[in-house]
Design a protein around this motif. Structure first.
Motif, PDB file in Angstrom:
ATOM      1  N   LEU A 160      22.760  13.009  28.742  1.00  0.00           N
ATOM      2  CA  LEU A 160      21.327  12.759  28.559  1.00  0.00           C
ATOM      3  C   LEU A 160      20.938  11.366  29.050  1.00  0.00           C
ATOM      4  O   LEU A 160      19.867  11.172  29.631  1.00  0.00           O
ATOM      5  CB  LEU A 160      20.946  12.930  27.085  1.00  0.00           C
ATOM      6  N   VAL A 161      21.826  10.391  28.829  1.00  0.00           N
ATOM      7  CA  VAL A 161      21.562   9.031  29.316  1.00  0.00           C
ATOM      8  C   VAL A 161      21.477   9.029  30.840  1.00  0.00           C
ATOM      9  O   VAL A 161      20.608   8.375  31.424  1.00  0.00           O
ATOM     10  CB  VAL A 161      22.653   8.048  28.830  1.00  0.00           C
ATOM     11  N   MET A 162      22.355   9.780  31.501  1.00  0.00           N
ATOM     12  CA  MET A 162      22.327   9.833  32.965  1.00  0.00           C
ATOM     13  C   MET A 162      21.058  10.503  33.479  1.00  0.00           C
ATOM     14  O   MET A 162      20.514  10.115  34.517  1.00  0.00           O
ATOM     15  CB  MET A 162      23.560  10.567  33.496  1.00  0.00           C
ATOM     16  N   VAL A 163      20.582  11.521  32.752  1.00  0.00           N
ATOM     17  CA  VAL A 163      19.313  12.149  33.116  1.00  0.00           C
ATOM     18  C   VAL A 163      18.193  11.112  33.071  1.00  0.00           C
ATOM     19  O   VAL A 163      17.391  10.978  34.006  1.00  0.00           O
ATOM     20  CB  VAL A 163      18.977  13.321  32.173  1.00  0.00           C
ATOM     21  N   VAL A 164      18.155  10.357  31.969  1.00  0.00           N
ATOM     22  CA  VAL A 164      17.101   9.356  31.786  1.00  0.00           C
ATOM     23  C   VAL A 164      17.214   8.246  32.822  1.00  0.00           C
ATOM     24  O   VAL A 164      16.214   7.814  33.408  1.00  0.00           O
ATOM     25  CB  VAL A 164      17.165   8.779  30.354  1.00  0.00           C
ATOM     26  N   TRP A 165      18.448   7.778  33.078  1.00  0.00           N
ATOM     27  CA  TRP A 165      18.630   6.701  34.061  1.00  0.00           C
ATOM     28  C   TRP A 165      18.248   7.157  35.461  1.00  0.00           C
ATOM     29  O   TRP A 165      17.671   6.393  36.237  1.00  0.00           O
ATOM     30  CB  TRP A 165      20.078   6.218  34.039  1.00  0.00           C
ATOM     31  N   GLY A 166      18.599   8.393  35.804  1.00  0.00           N
ATOM     32  CA  GLY A 166      18.225   8.897  37.121  1.00  0.00           C
ATOM     33  C   GLY A 166      16.720   8.978  37.288  1.00  0.00           C
ATOM     34  O   GLY A 166      16.161   8.554  38.305  1.00  0.00           O
ATOM     35  N   ALA A 205      14.813   4.286  28.567  1.00  0.00           N
ATOM     36  CA  ALA A 205      15.825   4.219  29.626  1.00  0.00           C
ATOM     37  C   ALA A 205      16.617   2.913  29.582  1.00  0.00           C
ATOM     38  O   ALA A 205      17.857   2.927  29.581  1.00  0.00           O
ATOM     39  CB  ALA A 205      15.155   4.377  30.989  1.00  0.00           C
ATOM     40  N   THR A 206      15.913   1.782  29.544  1.00  0.00           N
ATOM     41  CA  THR A 206      16.597   0.494  29.649  1.00  0.00           C
ATOM     42  C   THR A 206      17.227   0.062  28.327  1.00  0.00           C
ATOM     43  O   THR A 206      18.414  -0.279  28.286  1.00  0.00           O
ATOM     44  CB  THR A 206      15.624  -0.593  30.143  1.00  0.00           C
ATOM     45  N   ALA A 207      16.479   0.081  27.235  1.00  0.00           N
ATOM     46  CA  ALA A 207      16.997  -0.412  25.957  1.00  0.00           C
ATOM     47  C   ALA A 207      17.946   0.575  25.295  1.00  0.00           C
ATOM     48  O   ALA A 207      19.145   0.314  25.145  1.00  0.00           O
ATOM     49  CB  ALA A 207      15.829  -0.732  25.019  1.00  0.00           C
ATOM     50  N   VAL A 208      17.428   1.735  24.905  1.00  0.00           N
ATOM     51  CA  VAL A 208      18.251   2.722  24.206  1.00  0.00           C
ATOM     52  C   VAL A 208      19.363   3.251  25.107  1.00  0.00           C
ATOM     53  O   VAL A 208      20.505   3.437  24.662  1.00  0.00           O
ATOM     54  CB  VAL A 208      17.375   3.881  23.680  1.00  0.00           C
TER      55      VAL A 208
END
Length: 306
Positions: A12-18, A227-230
């Motif tokens: 999920l983090v990679m989805v958000v970062w992308g 995206a950046t903080a969490v």
């Protein structure tokens, strides 16, 4: 079950970062890039401190920690975000997302050069494949970017400066919670970015007020807070649970979701060179970062121990 939960969180983090590459592209297109980036990173840093204060993980830095974190913030926040924000105004989110996938390989090169990390045959092949993938993307160009552009060059610089910061972070990570280090770096670096914005973009803050819309502010807070903080806090926590090598494999998904976001929200074309370059970068990162070797060696150790 815990490992499975960590894998889901990383995905999920990679989805958000992308998707955040697309969000950043939208923000730097609608506002002056350095000013909005400084404000966005400051918001992210304050969000990190707020979350850490809730779980009582905030403390002052020692003198030695302060100087390492300060230097890391210059590379990880000031230089990285400055070049990224400028670069995305001159190239596509598609190119930017794919080039940013080179971060693990550049970190490996610096680790070999300055930390004495051994260079194996697999790593050498991985480095060659990864850089070939980036060269294929930026030299082929697309309908918007003919050949290599200044924007692509700025994105490469942003990735390089971030890789330098990772080497500095390793020097202090054993004594300082990486989540707290992230918060300090964001706040320190964002203040420098805001000052640079005041110098280079005197109308930056006025432009933020004049061009504001509800949708842009939603994108802004999603980028800064989620995206950046969490995102960085969850990723750093995952490293502590499953190890850096296994967590780093998920970074390969980041460029893929950057491609998807650029296609869905910016109507950018995904061409053959993007797909081929993406596959080369993924293979290169898996081999060049040492992730494959480390996981293989860990499994062999477990097998012999059993």
């Amino acid at each position: 079950m815990k490992a499975y939960r960590t894998y889901v969180i990383l995905f999920l983090v990679m989805v958000v970062w992308g998707l955040n590459v697309t969000a950043t592209k939208i923000l730097v297109t609608n506002f002056l890039p350095v000013t909005i980036t400084g404000i966005r990173v400051l918001t992210a840093g304050l969000t990190v401190f707020l979350l850490l204060s809730i779980i009582k993980k905030v403390r002052w830095l020692t003198k030695k920690e302060f100087w390492y974190v300060f230097l890391a913030s210059i590379f990880n926040v000031v230089a990285h975000h400055y070049f990224l924000s400028i670069g995305l105004t001159e190239t596509t989110a598609t190119n930017g997302g794919l080039i940013m996938g080179m971060s693990p390989l550049l970190t490996t090169i610096l680790a070999i050069s300055f930390l004495g990390t051994p260079l194996t045959l697999l790593k050498s092949i991985g480095l060659l494949l990864g850089f070939s993938g980036v060269a294929f993307i930026v030299l082929e160009g697309n309908s918007q970017v003919a050949g290599i552009s200044f924007g692509d060059g700025y994105i490469l610089l942003s990735v390089l400066t971030q890789a330098v910061s990772f080497i500095l972070i390793k020097r202090v990570a054993h004594t300082l919670d990486p989540r707290l280090m992230t918060g300090y770096m964001m706040v320190m670096g964002s203040l420098f970015l805001i000052v640079i914005g005041l110098i280079e973009e005197p109308q930056g803050f006025a432009g933020v007020v004049e061009n504001s819309t509800v949708s842009l502010w939603l994108i802004y807070f999603a980028s800064a807070c989620i995206a950046t903080a969490v995102g960085h806090m969850l990723y750093n926590e995952a490293i502590g649970k499953i190890g850096a090598s296994e967590a780093s494999i998920f970074i390969n998904l980041n460029p893929f979701f950057a491609l998807v976001g650029a296609y869905l929200f910016l109507d950018e074309q995904i061409l053959f060179q993007h797909i081929f370059g993406f596959l080369l970068i993924i293979t290169g990162v898996l081999l060049g970062s040492g992730a494959v070797e480390e996981i293989r060696n860990r499994r062999l150790r477990k097998k012999h121990a059993a």
